[in-house]
Design an enzyme around this catalytic site. Structure first.
Site, PDB file in Angstrom:
ATOM      1  NE  ARG A  52      -4.133   9.527  -5.197  1.00 51.30           N
ATOM      2  CZ  ARG A  52      -5.224   8.878  -4.929  1.00 51.30           C
ATOM      3  NH1 ARG A  52      -5.968   9.210  -3.883  1.00 51.30           N
ATOM      4  NH2 ARG A  52      -5.635   7.868  -5.673  1.00 51.30           N
ATOM      5  N   GLY A  53      -6.167  11.464  -7.640  1.00 54.80           N
ATOM      6  CA  GLY A  53      -7.498  10.867  -7.765  1.00 54.80           C
ATOM      7  C   GLY A  53      -8.338  11.770  -8.662  1.00 54.80           C
ATOM      8  CB  ALA A  54     -10.325  11.012 -11.694  1.00 56.84           C
ATOM      9  NE  ARG A  93      -1.420  12.941 -12.301  1.00 57.49           N
ATOM     10  CZ  ARG A  93      -1.759  11.873 -11.550  1.00 57.49           C
ATOM     11  NH1 ARG A  93      -2.470  12.027 -10.445  1.00 57.49           N
ATOM     12  NH2 ARG A  93      -1.376  10.666 -11.909  1.00 57.49           N
ATOM     13  CD  GLN A 196      -1.357   5.678  -6.233  1.00 56.62           C
ATOM     14  OE1 GLN A 196      -0.731   4.614  -6.300  1.00 56.62           O
ATOM     15  NE2 GLN A 196      -1.285   6.581  -7.182  1.00 56.62           N
ATOM     16  CG  ASP A 237      -7.854   8.131 -13.407  1.00 54.75           C
ATOM     17  OD1 ASP A 237      -7.748   6.976 -12.951  1.00 54.75           O
ATOM     18  OD2 ASP A 237      -7.517   9.142 -12.766  1.00 54.75           O
ATOM     19  CG  ASN A 247      -8.740   3.006 -12.337  1.00 58.66           C
ATOM     20  OD1 ASN A 247      -8.908   4.135 -11.884  1.00 58.66           O
ATOM     21  ND2 ASN A 247      -8.575   1.959 -11.542  1.00 58.66           N
ATOM     22  CE  LYS A 248      -2.599   5.227 -10.419  1.00 62.40           C
ATOM     23  NZ  LYS A 248      -1.710   6.221 -11.070  1.00 62.40           N
TER      24      LYS A 248
END
Ligand code: MRU
Length: 345
Positions: A52-54, A93, A196, A237, A247-248
């Site tokens: 995970r993570g862009a 995603r 996270q 992201d 973003n998150k």
């Protein structure tokens, strides 16, 4: 790389004809790499948050295309099969644009019909991976220049080595500040519901001996009110042309709180995170994940009356952001200037 310890937290390892993915759902209790041999496996690894993570999902997808070519070349219609796999990877995603950016690059190369497709596609995937690490080091230095000295910063989610090719975006800036002796402490939000911050960020910082303090998400306002942090530093992201940042989930709340308390907000992201096709953040698709991720086990029966809404990203308006840092440069006050200047320089 200057600190060989950073190699110990690689999210992805290319092994020549397979991709090793660190299953981040098991951290920090267990460090386990699983081996993937086809694009379907990589698609599942992205969708299920193993990786995970862009930037990391973009890199994983690029290697997924190589695995697809390895599986199908030189059968008849191998290119059509790889294109089907690219579509499948793209559906894993929706929010992080790095995924589509990397797949577009791989697809563009495939369309050129290279004489030696496996070698050529592998070379590009490895280049995407190493360019990302180099970009993180560059933005780490740029971000540290902007901040100067800080008693403490607050970060959200995980924007570190685990979320990228290595070194990290927000954590890249934090690593650079720490190396320069310009930072005393890092606060990290838990980052509900996937945690996270609690499971990844504080663990990753501890690997490098960087002092980190975990807080509940709901403690952020009080932390700022107490005057304990100078900056919030996050990754992204997707960044629209006017500087709006997806973003998150929870980043937007932090930026609103920061404005109230005079805390500055930095977004650090590589140029692969910019989406200049979008004038502003309104067009960014926000992923909504299974409500079960929010509900405690006792609510999960068929006849449960409890529902849940689980958007996992939000959009922070550019005017709440103090600085956007990328490997190409820095925009101070993106709400006034937008970020198109970073497209070409
Ligand atoms: O749902 P995730 O864990 O993939 O979300 C990750 C984030 O929101 C990160 O902050 C973002 O991708 C930047 S990572 C350098």
């Amino acid at each position: 790389m200057s600190n060989p310890k950073q190699l110990s937290v690689q999210a992805l390892r290319w092994a020549g004809s397979s991709l090793e993915v660190l299953d981040q759902r098991l951290l920090p209790e267990q460090i386990r790499y699983d081996e993937y041999n086809d694009a379907a496996g990589v698609t599942e690894a992205i969708a299920s948050m193993r990786v995970r993570g862009a930037p990391a999902i973009g890199i994983a997808a690029a290697y997924g295309v190589v695995l697809s070519a390895l599986q199908h070349y030189p059968k008849a219609d191998w290119q059509a099969a790889v294109e089907r796999d690219i579509k499948q990877l793209a559906a894993s995603r929706p929010t992080a644009v790095n995924l589509f950016w990397a797949l577009d690059k791989m697809h563009g190369l495939l369309a050129q019909n290279p004489a030696e497709p496996i070698a050529t596609l592998t070379q590009l995937a490895e280049q995407i991976h190493s360019d990302d690490i180099a970009a993180n080091h560059a933005m780490g230095e740029r971000g540290a220049d902007v901040i100067g000295d800080a008693k403490a910063v607050l970060t959200h989610c995980n924007a570190g080595a685990l979320a990228t090719g290595g070194y990290g975006t927000a954590l890249g800036v934090i690593r650079s500040l720490h190396k320069r002796g310009q930072l005393q402490n890092v606060f990290a939000d838990e980052t509900r519901p996937w945690l996270q911050g609690a499971r990844l960020t504080v663990w990753e910082l501890a690997q490098d001996g960087i002092p980190a303090t975990l807080i509940a998400d709901s403690a952020a306002a009080w932390l700022m009110k107490s005057g304990k942090v100078d900056w919030i530093i996050v990754g992204a992201d997707r960044i629209a042309a006017n500087g709006d940042v997806a973003n998150k989930i929870g980043t937007y709340s932090l930026a609103v709180l920061a404005r109230q308390h005079g805390v500055k907000v930095m977004v650090a992201a590589p140029s692969s995170t910019f989406d200049f096709s979008l004038e502003n953040g309104d067009g960014i698709k926000i992923e909504e994940r299974n409500p079960k991720e929010l509900l405690a086990d006792c609510y999960l029966s068929e006849d449960s009356l409890v529902g849940a809404w689980n958007p996992v990203f939000d959009v922070t308006p550019a005017e709440l952001i103090t600085a956007i840092v990328t490997e190409r440069g820095v925009v101070i006050d993106p709400g006034k200037h937008g970020v198109r200047s970073l497209a070409t320089c």
